[in-house]
Design a protein around this motif. Structure first.
Motif, PDB file in Angstrom:
ATOM      1  N   VAL A   1       0.885  -1.161  -0.157  1.00 28.66           N
ATOM      2  CA  VAL A   1      -0.037   0.135  -0.024  1.00 28.66           C
ATOM      3  C   VAL A   1       0.802   1.333   0.010  1.00 28.66           C
ATOM      4  O   VAL A   1       0.365   2.300  -0.325  1.00 28.66           O
ATOM      5  N   ASN A   2       1.967   1.289   0.586  1.00 20.57           N
ATOM      6  CA  ASN A   2       2.997   2.478   0.554  1.00 20.57           C
ATOM      7  C   ASN A   2       3.381   2.930  -0.677  1.00 20.57           C
ATOM      8  O   ASN A   2       3.144   4.129  -0.974  1.00 20.57           O
ATOM      9  N   VAL A   3       3.434   2.159  -1.917  1.00 21.66           N
ATOM     10  CA  VAL A   3       3.654   2.748  -3.097  1.00 21.66           C
ATOM     11  C   VAL A   3       2.477   3.509  -3.700  1.00 21.66           C
ATOM     12  O   VAL A   3       2.756   4.190  -4.373  1.00 21.66           O
ATOM     13  N   ALA A   4       1.254   3.171  -3.222  1.00 24.38           N
ATOM     14  CA  ALA A   4       0.071   3.644  -3.808  1.00 24.38           C
ATOM     15  C   ALA A   4      -0.565   4.800  -3.073  1.00 24.38           C
ATOM     16  O   ALA A   4      -1.610   5.448  -3.404  1.00 24.38           O
ATOM     17  N   LEU A   5       0.270   5.255  -2.005  1.00 24.18           N
ATOM     18  CA  LEU A   5      -0.379   6.241  -1.288  1.00 24.18           C
ATOM     19  C   LEU A   5      -0.551   7.616  -1.746  1.00 24.18           C
ATOM     20  O   LEU A   5      -1.617   8.203  -1.730  1.00 24.18           O
ATOM     21  N   PRO A   6       0.382   8.069  -2.669  1.00 28.95           N
ATOM     22  CA  PRO A   6      -0.161   9.418  -3.313  1.00 28.95           C
ATOM     23  C   PRO A   6      -1.195   9.251  -4.404  1.00 28.95           C
ATOM     24  O   PRO A   6      -2.132  10.297  -4.309  1.00 28.95           O
ATOM     25  N   ARG A   7      -1.412   8.219  -4.969  1.00 35.46           N
ATOM     26  CA  ARG A   7      -2.363   8.048  -5.982  1.00 35.46           C
ATOM     27  C   ARG A   7      -3.839   8.268  -5.110  1.00 35.46           C
ATOM     28  O   ARG A   7      -4.654   8.369  -5.484  1.00 35.46           O
TER      29      ARG A   7
ATOM     30  N   LEU B   1       9.313   8.371   3.270  1.00 31.49           N
ATOM     31  CA  LEU B   1      10.150   8.119   2.096  1.00 31.49           C
ATOM     32  C   LEU B   1       9.376   7.955   0.831  1.00 31.49           C
ATOM     33  O   LEU B   1       9.600   8.511  -0.122  1.00 31.49           O
ATOM     34  N   MET B   2       8.136   7.010   1.079  1.00 30.07           N
ATOM     35  CA  MET B   2       7.513   6.867  -0.403  1.00 30.07           C
ATOM     36  C   MET B   2       6.823   8.162  -0.647  1.00 30.07           C
ATOM     37  O   MET B   2       6.655   8.466  -1.938  1.00 30.07           O
ATOM     38  N   LEU B   3       6.304   9.131   0.069  1.00 30.10           N
ATOM     39  CA  LEU B   3       5.804  10.407  -0.350  1.00 30.10           C
ATOM     40  C   LEU B   3       6.818  11.307  -0.803  1.00 30.10           C
ATOM     41  O   LEU B   3       6.677  12.047  -1.787  1.00 30.10           O
ATOM     42  N   PHE B   4       7.844  11.041  -0.350  1.00 30.76           N
ATOM     43  CA  PHE B   4       9.199  11.899  -0.848  1.00 30.76           C
ATOM     44  C   PHE B   4       9.572  11.558  -2.001  1.00 30.76           C
ATOM     45  O   PHE B   4       9.541  12.234  -3.043  1.00 30.76           O
ATOM     46  N   LEU B   5       9.595  10.320  -2.444  1.00 35.03           N
ATOM     47  CA  LEU B   5      10.079   9.762  -3.644  1.00 35.03           C
ATOM     48  C   LEU B   5       9.159  10.126  -4.871  1.00 35.03           C
ATOM     49  O   LEU B   5       9.363  10.357  -5.920  1.00 35.03           O
TER      50      LEU B   5
ATOM     51  N   GLY C   1       4.560  16.175   8.120  1.00 31.83           N
ATOM     52  CA  GLY C   1       3.597  17.173   7.592  1.00 31.83           C
ATOM     53  C   GLY C   1       3.320  16.501   6.205  1.00 31.83           C
ATOM     54  O   GLY C   1       3.554  15.695   5.731  1.00 31.83           O
ATOM     55  N   ARG C   2       2.785  17.828   5.575  1.00 29.00           N
ATOM     56  CA  ARG C   2       2.073  17.587   4.121  1.00 29.00           C
ATOM     57  C   ARG C   2       3.466  17.441   3.176  1.00 29.00           C
ATOM     58  O   ARG C   2       4.227  18.451   3.207  1.00 29.00           O
ATOM     59  N   PRO C   3       3.421  16.805   2.274  1.00 30.54           N
ATOM     60  CA  PRO C   3       4.475  16.686   1.180  1.00 30.54           C
ATOM     61  C   PRO C   3       4.426  18.145   0.176  1.00 30.54           C
ATOM     62  O   PRO C   3       5.538  18.542  -0.220  1.00 30.54           O
ATOM     63  N   GLY C   4       3.308  18.488   0.088  1.00 27.24           N
ATOM     64  CA  GLY C   4       3.146  19.810  -0.640  1.00 27.24           C
ATOM     65  C   GLY C   4       3.787  21.222   0.043  1.00 27.24           C
ATOM     66  O   GLY C   4       4.011  22.143  -0.485  1.00 27.24           O
ATOM     67  N   SER C   5       4.133  20.932   1.457  1.00 21.01           N
ATOM     68  CA  SER C   5       4.920  21.903   1.982  1.00 21.01           C
ATOM     69  C   SER C   5       6.316  22.271   1.627  1.00 21.01           C
ATOM     70  O   SER C   5       6.968  23.078   2.383  1.00 21.01           O
ATOM     71  N   GLY C   6       6.779  21.407   0.839  1.00 21.16           N
ATOM     72  CA  GLY C   6       8.097  21.703   0.178  1.00 21.16           C
ATOM     73  C   GLY C   6       9.210  21.264   1.254  1.00 21.16           C
ATOM     74  O   GLY C   6       9.574  20.393   1.787  1.00 21.16           O
ATOM     75  N   ALA C   7      10.056  22.638   1.548  1.00 22.95           N
ATOM     76  CA  ALA C   7      11.163  22.495   2.584  1.00 22.95           C
ATOM     77  C   ALA C   7      10.806  21.869   3.915  1.00 22.95           C
ATOM     78  O   ALA C   7      11.679  21.569   4.316  1.00 22.95           O
ATOM     79  N   HIS C   8       9.567  22.407   4.272  1.00 22.70           N
ATOM     80  CA  HIS C   8       9.020  21.875   5.690  1.00 22.70           C
ATOM     81  C   HIS C   8       9.327  20.172   5.779  1.00 22.70           C
ATOM     82  O   HIS C   8       9.316  19.613   6.641  1.00 22.70           O
ATOM     83  N   PHE C   9       8.601  19.913   4.448  1.00 25.97           N
ATOM     84  CA  PHE C   9       8.284  18.286   4.594  1.00 25.97           C
ATOM     85  C   PHE C   9       9.843  17.780   4.373  1.00 25.97           C
ATOM     86  O   PHE C   9      10.140  16.603   5.169  1.00 25.97           O
ATOM     87  N   VAL C  10      10.584  18.126   3.668  1.00 25.52           N
ATOM     88  CA  VAL C  10      12.184  17.887   3.529  1.00 25.52           C
ATOM     89  C   VAL C  10      12.850  17.649   4.906  1.00 25.52           C
ATOM     90  O   VAL C  10      13.403  16.768   5.100  1.00 25.52           O
TER      91      VAL C  10
END
Length: 497
Positions: A42-48, A300-304, A430-439
């Motif tokens: 399921v991890n690889v499907a999370l963004p979708r 990590l999967m959200l990051f990739l 947090g949210r991947p859309g937050s950019g630098a904060h997520f990194v």
């Protein structure tokens, strides 16, 4: 819930003349493979899933944790139910529940329904998993043959971990995220018919009774803890409902300790076992292993996919070097632990994995795969050495007749650690859309996980056995040290990764 489960148990036929042991092994391995596959696929499907259902990070955390929480909360009880009512019945019911949950996941119209269906999936997995090992043990009663069969069972389970991202990526890219759940349905139907025809019923006539207070408190403790971490990481995390849930979780923990201490040897979680340093440290290391691994993997999967913009199949291929060493090295790690004890393999595995996690703190959205590969390899090699060592140490630290219970507790520690790790890691990143904060959050999760691994390594190197592990049944004393003559009992605990 327990009463309904017992009623359902009585309706499932336990007949069957029994097939060849090898055929039984194949069917049980199919069930075990499906349980572990759904931990990682399921991890690889999370963004979708997030874009398709409009789910935020906390919703995606629940998609993963709904499965893990149900599995962790019910596994010990499922072993006892199998002993009481028959392991075949539990496996068949587990397949039915798992298949129904998978179908509901694949058809879910929204994230709330998907999370509920994942909980159903986890309940089926909890009913199914302990019985697979118990049935294999009955099909292969001879010592040498049984050891080889269990080795095959464990090896098939190890293969599910690298298969999850690969298969998940291919299915999501080719057919959409719903395919990762719908694929389970035809496989479950075949396994259900096959198992019903060839598996013989088995039960333990002297099995301990169901610990209903322990079950209810554990079923309250883990979800409340996870809810507090997940919601606490969102804006308004200090709200009254979150604080009240944290208080409930703390109260459930205290009540569980008091109830289980009063029940003594009849407890679902006998606290006397934790007086043994080796047992406590082995389970602490096991819980830490999954807390850090699954928590970091979630982020990590959200990051990739969200920040490095890799498609699902490419992201799945990217993390194969993380899980492949676990599948390859686990048998070697088991033999090494048998030769020299659990102390060095566990300590070395934790430190090597910590080094890999620490390397992730230098990865940025613009980093190439060359920056990720060393981190994945070190992390995976460390897990390959660590996993069999902590399982073996937990089992070797208790009397022979408690080995099944020890293995089930070790499984539960891993699943509970993983569920909490996903909650904590998502709250930090947090949210991947937050950019630098997520990194920054991703780096914090990786560094914190590395530090926890180092702490666990220190405990392992100091307190785990540094000698050859005793044979099963070598120490026949109960956890309180008194002499006792009793037949060996099996609770159906497995060696799930």
């Amino acid at each position: 819930m327990a009463g309904a489960a017992v009623s359902l148990l009585r309706t499932v036929p336990g007949a069957g003349k029994g097939g060849s042991p090898r055929t039984v092994l194949v069917v049980m391995c199919v069930g075990y493979f499906l349980v572990l596959l759904d931990v990682t696929i399921v991890n690889v499907a999370l963004p979708r899933i997030g874009s398709g259902l409009g789910a935020d990070v906390s919703g995606l955390q629940w998609v993963v944790d709904g499965y893990a929480l149900a599995l962790a909360s019910l596994m010990l009880t499922a072993g006892t139910l199998g002993d009481l009512h028959g392991h075949k019945r539990l496996v068949l019911i587990g397949l039915i529940v798992f298949g129904a949950g998978s179908l509901a996941c694949g058809l879910a119209p929204g994230v709330a329904v998907l999370v509920a269906a994942r909980v159903v999936q986890g309940m089926g997995a909890a009913l199914l998993l302990p019985g697979t090992l118990a049935i294999i043990s009955d099909a292969f009663p001879e010592g040498a043959g049984q050891a080889k069969a269990i080795g095959v069972w464990a090896g098939i389970g190890s293969l599910a971990l690298p298969a999850g991202p690969l298969l998940g990526g291919a299915l999501v890219d080719g057919f959409g995220w719903r395919a990762i759940f719908l694929l389970n349905v035809p496989i479950v139907l075949v396994a259900l018919a096959w198992a019903g025809a060839i598996v013989r019923e088995s039960r333990e006539p002297q099995a301990r009774g169901l610990d209903l207070p322990g079950l209810l408190l554990a079923s309250l403790l883990l979800p409340a803890t996870t809810f507090a971490f997940i919601q606490g990481g969102r804006p308004g995390g200090g709200s009254v409902p979150v604080v009240a849930t944290a208080v409930v979780a703390l109260a459930a923990l205290v009540a569980l300790a008091l109830v289980e201490r009063r029940r003594g040897d009849e407890a679902m979680l006998p606290l006397a076992l934790f007086r043994r340093a080796g047992f406590s440290v082995a389970n602490t290391a096991a819980g830490t292993m999954n807390l850090c691994t699954l928590g970091t993997l979630f982020v990590l999967m959200l990051f990739l996919q969200s920040l490095q913009h890799r498609p699902p199949l490419e992201a799945g291929l990217a993390i194969v070097p993380l899980f492949a060493p676990l599948a390859v090295l686990a048998p070697f790690g088991g033999r090494l632990t048998g030769w020299i004890g659990a102390r060095l393999p566990a300590g070395a595995g934790l430190l090597i994995a910590a080094a890999g996690l620490a390397l992730l703190t230098g990865v940025t959205p613009s980093s190439g795969y060359g920056a990720l590969l060393p981190a994945f390899l070190l992390w995976g090699v460390g897990l390959g050495l660590l996993t069999p060592a902590v399982v073996a140490a937990a089992i070797a630290s208790v009397p022979g007749e408690r080995s099944g219970l020890a293995s089930a507790i070790n499984n539960t520690a891993r699943q509970a650690g993983g569920a909490i790790g996903i909650a904590v890691a998502g709250a930090i990143a947090g949210r991947p859309g937050s950019g630098a904060h997520f990194v920054h959050g991703f780096h914090t999760v990786a560094l914190g996980s590395a530090l926890l691994y180092v702490v666990a390594a220190v405990l392992a190197l100091r307190l785990l056995p540094g000698h050859l592990l005793p044979r099963a049944g070598h120490d026949r004393r109960p956890a309180d040290g008194r002499t006792r003559q009793s037949p060996r009992r099996r609770t159906g605990g497995g060696t799930e990764k």
